[in-house]
Design a protein around this motif. Structure first.
Motif, short mmCIF file in Angstrom:
data_model
loop_
_atom_site.label_atom_id
_atom_site.label_comp_id
_atom_site.label_asym_id
_atom_site.label_seq_id
_atom_site.Cartn_x
_atom_site.Cartn_y
_atom_site.Cartn_z
N VAL A 145 0.83 -1.21 0.00
CA VAL A 145 0.00 0.00 0.00
C VAL A 145 0.87 1.25 0.00
O VAL A 145 0.59 2.22 -0.72
CB VAL A 145 -0.95 -0.01 1.22
N ILE A 146 1.94 1.24 0.80
CA ILE A 146 2.85 2.39 0.84
C ILE A 146 3.48 2.62 -0.53
O ILE A 146 3.64 3.76 -0.97
CB ILE A 146 3.93 2.18 1.92
N LEU A 147 3.83 1.53 -1.22
CA LEU A 147 4.42 1.67 -2.55
C LEU A 147 3.42 2.29 -3.52
O LEU A 147 3.79 3.16 -4.33
CB LEU A 147 4.88 0.30 -3.06
N VAL A 148 2.17 1.86 -3.47
CA VAL A 148 1.14 2.43 -4.35
C VAL A 148 0.94 3.92 -4.04
O VAL A 148 0.85 4.75 -4.95
CB VAL A 148 -0.19 1.67 -4.19
N LEU A 149 0.91 4.26 -2.75
CA LEU A 149 0.77 5.67 -2.37
C LEU A 149 1.98 6.48 -2.85
O LEU A 149 1.83 7.64 -3.27
CB LEU A 149 0.62 5.79 -0.86
N SER A 150 3.16 5.88 -2.78
CA SER A 150 4.37 6.56 -3.26
C SER A 150 4.28 6.82 -4.76
O SER A 150 4.69 7.88 -5.24
CB SER A 150 5.61 5.72 -2.94
N PHE A 151 3.73 5.86 -5.50
CA PHE A 151 3.51 6.05 -6.94
C PHE A 151 2.60 7.25 -7.18
O PHE A 151 2.88 8.11 -8.02
CB PHE A 151 2.86 4.79 -7.54
N ILE A 152 1.50 7.29 -6.44
CA ILE A 152 0.52 8.37 -6.64
C ILE A 152 1.12 9.72 -6.31
O ILE A 152 0.96 10.70 -7.06
CB ILE A 152 -0.74 8.09 -5.77
N ILE A 153 1.83 9.80 -5.18
CA ILE A 153 2.44 11.07 -4.77
C ILE A 153 3.48 11.51 -5.79
O ILE A 153 3.56 12.69 -6.17
CB ILE A 153 3.07 10.93 -3.37
N SER A 154 4.28 10.56 -6.28
CA SER A 154 5.33 10.90 -7.23
C SER A 154 4.75 11.37 -8.56
O SER A 154 5.29 12.28 -9.20
CB SER A 154 6.24 9.68 -7.46
N MET A 155 3.63 10.79 -8.98
CA MET A 155 3.00 11.22 -10.23
C MET A 155 2.47 12.65 -10.13
O MET A 155 2.39 13.36 -11.13
CB MET A 155 1.85 10.27 -10.61
N ASN A 156 2.12 13.07 -8.92
CA ASN A 156 1.57 14.41 -8.72
C ASN A 156 2.63 15.42 -8.31
O ASN A 156 2.30 16.57 -7.99
CB ASN A 156 0.48 14.38 -7.64
N ASP B 220 13.87 9.46 -4.84
CA ASP B 220 13.86 10.10 -6.16
C ASP B 220 12.82 11.21 -6.22
O ASP B 220 13.05 12.25 -6.83
CB ASP B 220 13.59 9.06 -7.24
N THR B 221 11.67 10.98 -5.60
CA THR B 221 10.62 12.02 -5.59
C THR B 221 11.10 13.27 -4.87
O THR B 221 10.92 14.39 -5.35
CB THR B 221 9.35 11.47 -4.91
N VAL B 222 11.72 13.08 -3.71
CA VAL B 222 12.23 14.21 -2.95
C VAL B 222 13.36 14.90 -3.72
O VAL B 222 13.44 16.14 -3.76
CB VAL B 222 12.72 13.76 -1.56
N ALA B 223 14.23 14.11 -4.36
CA ALA B 223 15.35 14.67 -5.10
C ALA B 223 14.89 15.55 -6.26
O ALA B 223 15.56 16.51 -6.63
CB ALA B 223 16.25 13.55 -5.62
N ARG B 224 13.72 15.24 -6.83
CA ARG B 224 13.22 16.01 -7.97
C ARG B 224 12.64 17.36 -7.57
O ARG B 224 12.57 18.27 -8.40
CB ARG B 224 12.15 15.20 -8.71
N VAL B 225 12.22 17.49 -6.31
CA VAL B 225 11.46 18.69 -5.95
C VAL B 225 12.12 19.55 -4.87
O VAL B 225 11.74 20.71 -4.70
CB VAL B 225 10.04 18.30 -5.47
N ILE B 226 13.09 19.00 -4.15
CA ILE B 226 13.59 19.72 -2.98
C ILE B 226 14.33 21.00 -3.36
O ILE B 226 14.31 21.98 -2.59
CB ILE B 226 14.49 18.79 -2.13
N LEU B 227 14.97 21.02 -4.52
CA LEU B 227 15.71 22.20 -4.96
C LEU B 227 15.29 22.61 -6.37
O LEU B 227 16.13 22.94 -7.21
CB LEU B 227 17.23 21.95 -4.92
N GLN B 228 14.00 22.57 -6.64
CA GLN B 228 13.52 22.94 -7.98
C GLN B 228 14.01 24.32 -8.41
O GLN B 228 14.08 25.23 -7.58
CB GLN B 228 11.98 22.93 -7.99
N PRO B 229 14.38 24.45 -9.71
CA PRO B 229 14.29 23.48 -10.80
C PRO B 229 15.47 22.52 -10.89
O PRO B 229 15.53 21.72 -11.80
CB PRO B 229 14.20 24.36 -12.03
#
Length: 330
Positions: free
Chosen positions: A12-23, A295-304
């Motif tokens: 379930v956590i993995l599915v939620l991680s997918f959803i959060i990362s897509m958004n 990877d999700t955090v790495a993409r957004v923590i210092l945008q762009p």
């Protein structure tokens, strides 16, 4: 039942991680926009963002995390050393050396041949593993777990030194690629890389799950395994080969991401115990969640600007590992 519930929770956590990362990303997509795009109702721009850029990277991150976690779990099982890890043994470094040689002699533009990279990485990792195995083997004693780890560290140091010498010869474009690769950047973020990695996991993961009981016996010690009729050296070599193949195929598309094969097995073992029938799938899910979240955090923590995923994995995993070390002293 408790272990099964833990496995479900990780799923379930993995599915939620997918959803959060897509958004999550530089261009904002609301959950409603993402859902509409997934079902074919998105605009051209939304389809481009979700299906071409985000989803392939999300899938690669999850597959790499699961593969590296399984590789580390196997090595810890056959070496009976909780600190064993593909990165620590130099397997990742051997795979990376072949990638660097490929870039040096054929150029970074040839990276379009993505299906060649896992095979090249496997050659490098395989040669490294054979070298470590031969140097660790002692007649009459076989493979001593501690000697295996120390030999791996020594071989990794030698490969790192050779890699440094080769990097000096790279031009600016090649150097940028290698630097990102060594930092653990998910550079293989397209569906071609998913298709290059997926067959390896579909072939190797079922085999590992099937042989989980043998790995349980090997973890009990060589004397116990021999008394139960298990051909220890043959099975150990097979598991080592599978672990090398898992690590090499993952590293070839993700870069030098370390620490996953060390942290995920520890986390899973504390939750479900050491029986590999349940430990291996739990470990794979834990590794997938770890890399995907990093990877999700790495993409957004210092945008762009994007941080390498390998750095975020270390940031996320290091505190937990230090906690494990502190508990082990008690």
């Amino acid at each position: 039942m408790r272990n099964f519930l833990i496995l479900v929770v990780f799923g379930v956590i993995l599915v939620l991680s997918f959803i959060i990362s897509m958004n999550t990303g530089y261009t904002k997509l609301s959950p409603a926009d993402t859902l509409r795009t997934l079902f074919g109702g998105g605009t051209d721009n939304e389809n481009l963002i979700l299906f071409k850029f985000r989803l392939p990277r999300i899938v690669v991150s999850a597959l790499v995390g699961g593969g590296l976690a399984l590789s580390g779990c196997i090595i810890q099982g056959i070496s009976k050393n909780p600190l064993a890890d593909p990165g620590l043994l130099g397997i990742n470094a051997g795979a990376g050396l072949m990638v660097i040689l490929y870039v040096l002699f054929l150029g970074s533009k040839t990276m379009s041949a993505v299906f060649i990279l896992p095979f090249l990485a496997l050659v490098g990792a395989g040669i490294t593993a054979v070298l470590i195995y031969v140097l660790s083997y002692k007649k009459g004693e076989g493979i001593v777990p501690m000697r295996l780890i120390l030999t791996g560290i020594a071989v990794q140091s030698g490969i790192s030194a050779l890699t440094t010498v080769l990097v000096i010869r790279l031009d600016e474009t090649q150097f940028d690629f290698v630097a990102n690769w060594q930092a653990g950047s998910i550079w293989g973020s397209s569906w071609r890389f998913v298709m290059a990695l997926l067959p390896w996991l579909l072939l190797l993961v079922p085999y590992v799950i099937y042989k989980a009981r043998v790995l349980d016996v090997l973890s009990m010690g060589e004397d116990v395994a021999l008394s139960l009729g298990v051909p220890v050296e043959r099975e150990r070599r097979r598991f080592l080969a599978v672990s090398v193949a898992l690590a090499a195929s993952c590293v070839s598309v993700s870069g030098g991401i370390g620490f996953v094969g060390l942290i995920a097995p520890h986390m899973a073992r504390r939750l479900v115990g050491s029986r590999h029938t349940i430990l291996l799938p739990t470990c794979a899910l834990a590794g997938a969640v770890l890399v995907l979240a990093a990877d999700t955090v790495a993409r957004v923590i210092l945008q762009p600007v994007e941080l390498p995923t390998g750095i975020m994995v270390a940031i996320i995993g290091a505190p937990y590992f230090l906690y494990l070390l502190s508990k082990s002293r008690q």
